[in-house]
Design a protein around this motif. Structure first.
Motif, PDB file in Angstrom:
ATOM      1  N   SER A 172     -31.031  47.717  19.771  1.00 29.35           N
ATOM      2  CA  SER A 172     -30.717  47.443  20.983  1.00 29.35           C
ATOM      3  C   SER A 172     -30.625  47.607  22.569  1.00 29.35           C
ATOM      4  N   ASP A 173     -30.142  48.945  22.150  1.00 27.02           N
ATOM      5  CA  ASP A 173     -30.181  49.488  23.136  1.00 27.02           C
ATOM      6  C   ASP A 173     -31.841  50.383  23.096  1.00 27.02           C
ATOM      7  N   THR A 174     -32.697  50.227  22.511  1.00 28.51           N
ATOM      8  CA  THR A 174     -33.892  51.100  22.384  1.00 28.51           C
ATOM      9  C   THR A 174     -34.940  50.498  22.582  1.00 28.51           C
ATOM     10  N   THR A 175     -34.998  48.532  21.849  1.00 27.29           N
ATOM     11  CA  THR A 175     -35.917  48.068  22.474  1.00 27.29           C
ATOM     12  C   THR A 175     -36.138  47.258  22.910  1.00 27.29           C
ATOM     13  N   GLY A 176     -35.029  47.162  24.133  1.00 28.05           N
ATOM     14  CA  GLY A 176     -34.604  45.899  25.404  1.00 28.05           C
ATOM     15  C   GLY A 176     -34.027  44.159  24.497  1.00 28.05           C
ATOM     16  N   PHE A 188     -41.032  43.746  17.352  1.00 30.33           N
ATOM     17  CA  PHE A 188     -41.631  42.844  17.557  1.00 30.33           C
ATOM     18  C   PHE A 188     -41.269  41.472  18.329  1.00 30.33           C
ATOM     19  N   THR A 189     -39.866  41.552  18.942  1.00 31.67           N
ATOM     20  CA  THR A 189     -39.365  40.200  19.571  1.00 31.67           C
ATOM     21  C   THR A 189     -39.713  41.072  21.114  1.00 31.67           C
ATOM     22  N   ARG A 190     -39.927  41.650  21.391  1.00 33.33           N
ATOM     23  CA  ARG A 190     -39.873  42.606  23.213  1.00 33.33           C
ATOM     24  C   ARG A 190     -42.011  42.056  23.280  1.00 33.33           C
ATOM     25  N   ARG A 191     -42.885  42.312  22.757  1.00 35.17           N
ATOM     26  CA  ARG A 191     -43.866  41.701  21.928  1.00 35.17           C
ATOM     27  C   ARG A 191     -43.903  40.506  21.937  1.00 35.17           C
ATOM     28  N   ASN A 192     -43.602  40.173  21.637  1.00 35.16           N
ATOM     29  CA  ASN A 192     -43.145  37.989  21.688  1.00 35.16           C
ATOM     30  C   ASN A 192     -43.165  37.983  22.899  1.00 35.16           C
ATOM     31  N   GLY A 233     -34.124  30.481  21.980  1.00 34.06           N
ATOM     32  CA  GLY A 233     -35.166  29.770  20.675  1.00 34.06           C
ATOM     33  C   GLY A 233     -36.422  29.720  20.595  1.00 34.06           C
ATOM     34  N   GLU A 234     -36.969  30.148  21.663  1.00 31.12           N
ATOM     35  CA  GLU A 234     -38.474  29.868  21.484  1.00 31.12           C
ATOM     36  C   GLU A 234     -38.683  31.496  20.943  1.00 31.12           C
ATOM     37  N   LEU A 235     -38.118  32.819  21.260  1.00 24.27           N
ATOM     38  CA  LEU A 235     -38.453  33.275  20.676  1.00 24.27           C
ATOM     39  C   LEU A 235     -37.990  33.549  19.129  1.00 24.27           C
ATOM     40  N   TYR A 236     -37.474  33.124  18.630  1.00 25.21           N
ATOM     41  CA  TYR A 236     -37.349  32.683  17.139  1.00 25.21           C
ATOM     42  C   TYR A 236     -38.101  32.085  16.934  1.00 25.21           C
ATOM     43  N   ILE A 237     -38.505  30.936  17.185  1.00 23.20           N
ATOM     44  CA  ILE A 237     -40.153  30.745  16.482  1.00 23.20           C
ATOM     45  C   ILE A 237     -41.192  31.402  16.700  1.00 23.20           C
ATOM     46  N   ALA A 238     -41.068  32.272  17.482  1.00 25.18           N
ATOM     47  CA  ALA A 238     -42.502  33.200  17.808  1.00 25.18           C
ATOM     48  C   ALA A 238     -42.405  34.111  16.470  1.00 25.18           C
TER      49      ALA A 238
END
Length: 238
Positions: free
Chosen positions: A38-42, A136-140, A155-160
């Motif tokens: 979390s600290d590293t990627t945001g 990966f989440t940050r890119r999505n 929730g939409e980030l989880y869809i991604a």
């Protein structure tokens, strides 16, 4: 830990904190891995926790029966190799990304079979898998922002995470424009791999039903923002 998932539209930022181990059932090592990622990627601790609970029940060595997915976040081989190749240097994982090559057809491969197996086995390492999941989440988040014109919900980030960023954009768009259509028709390959998501017995679930299913365990409906510029290389493995 940084409060990097911030509620928009004038609502004050909410700090994302790691829940106590006793209340979540999460092991100390996994908790520390999510906190560092979390600290590293945001990407927020809570999002990482919710996603891993849903994907693997917090079992680092979990493997899917119907695909190549493995690890806490159930990365399939192709997505893992691509994300590690593209994000690895900024995460202190450049020694692994350097072994991954992109072919002319757009596939990601590792020339040496033994090295490939080692890189794929990193999906079962909580530290590495959490970092890659955060990146990966940050890119999505950025891709969805560009496609749908707003910040996605958790929730939409989880869809991604589940369908890829472009698949998530398609499902979000269809949920707004044609919610009663068949989700299995829109995503036939995903439906074959995940029949419990796309079918209710023998009935094909609608786009609206699949959208609700995938977003339902990831918080409310308010858009969230990921700190896309927050990168700190902190894991440097020999």
């Amino acid at each position: 830990m940084n409060p990097v998932f911030q509620w928009v539209y004038g609502t004050p930022a909410q700090k994302t904190t790691a829940p106590p181990t006793s209340s979540t059932g999460i092991s100390g090592r996994i908790e520390q891995a999510f906190d560092a990622a979390s600290d590293t990627t945001g990407t927020s601790f809570q999002y990482l926790l919710d996603t891993a609970q849903r994907e693997s029940s917090l079992q680092p060595d979990a493997k899917a029966a119907t695909s190549s997915a493995a690890g806490l976040f159930q990365f399939v081989e192709g997505t893992w190799l691509q994300t590690l190749k593209e994000e690895g240097p900024s995460l202190g994982l450049g020694q692994y990304s350097a072994q991954i090559a992109k072919t002319a057809s757009g596939r990601y491969q590792v020339a040496d079979p033994a090295t490939r197996e080692k890189i794929l086995a990193l999906r079962e390492d909580p530290d590495v898998s959490a970092l890659v999941a955060g990146a990966f989440t940050r890119r999505n988040a950025q891709s969805l922002r560009d496609d749908i014109g707003r910040d996605a919900t958790a929730g939409e980030l989880y869809i991604a995470h589940f369908l890829g960023a472009k698949g998530a954009s398609s499902l979000i768009g269809a949920a707004g424009s044609d919610p009663t259509s068949s989700a299995a028709d829109l995503f036939p390959q995903a439906a074959r791999s995940n029949p419990t998501i796309f079918y209710d017995g023998g009935r094909e679930r609608t786009v609206a039903e699949v959208y609700a299913n995938l977003t339902g365990k990831h918080g409310g409906s308010s858009p969230v923002a990921v700190d896309a510029g927050h990168v700190v290389a902190r894991l440097d493995r020999p």
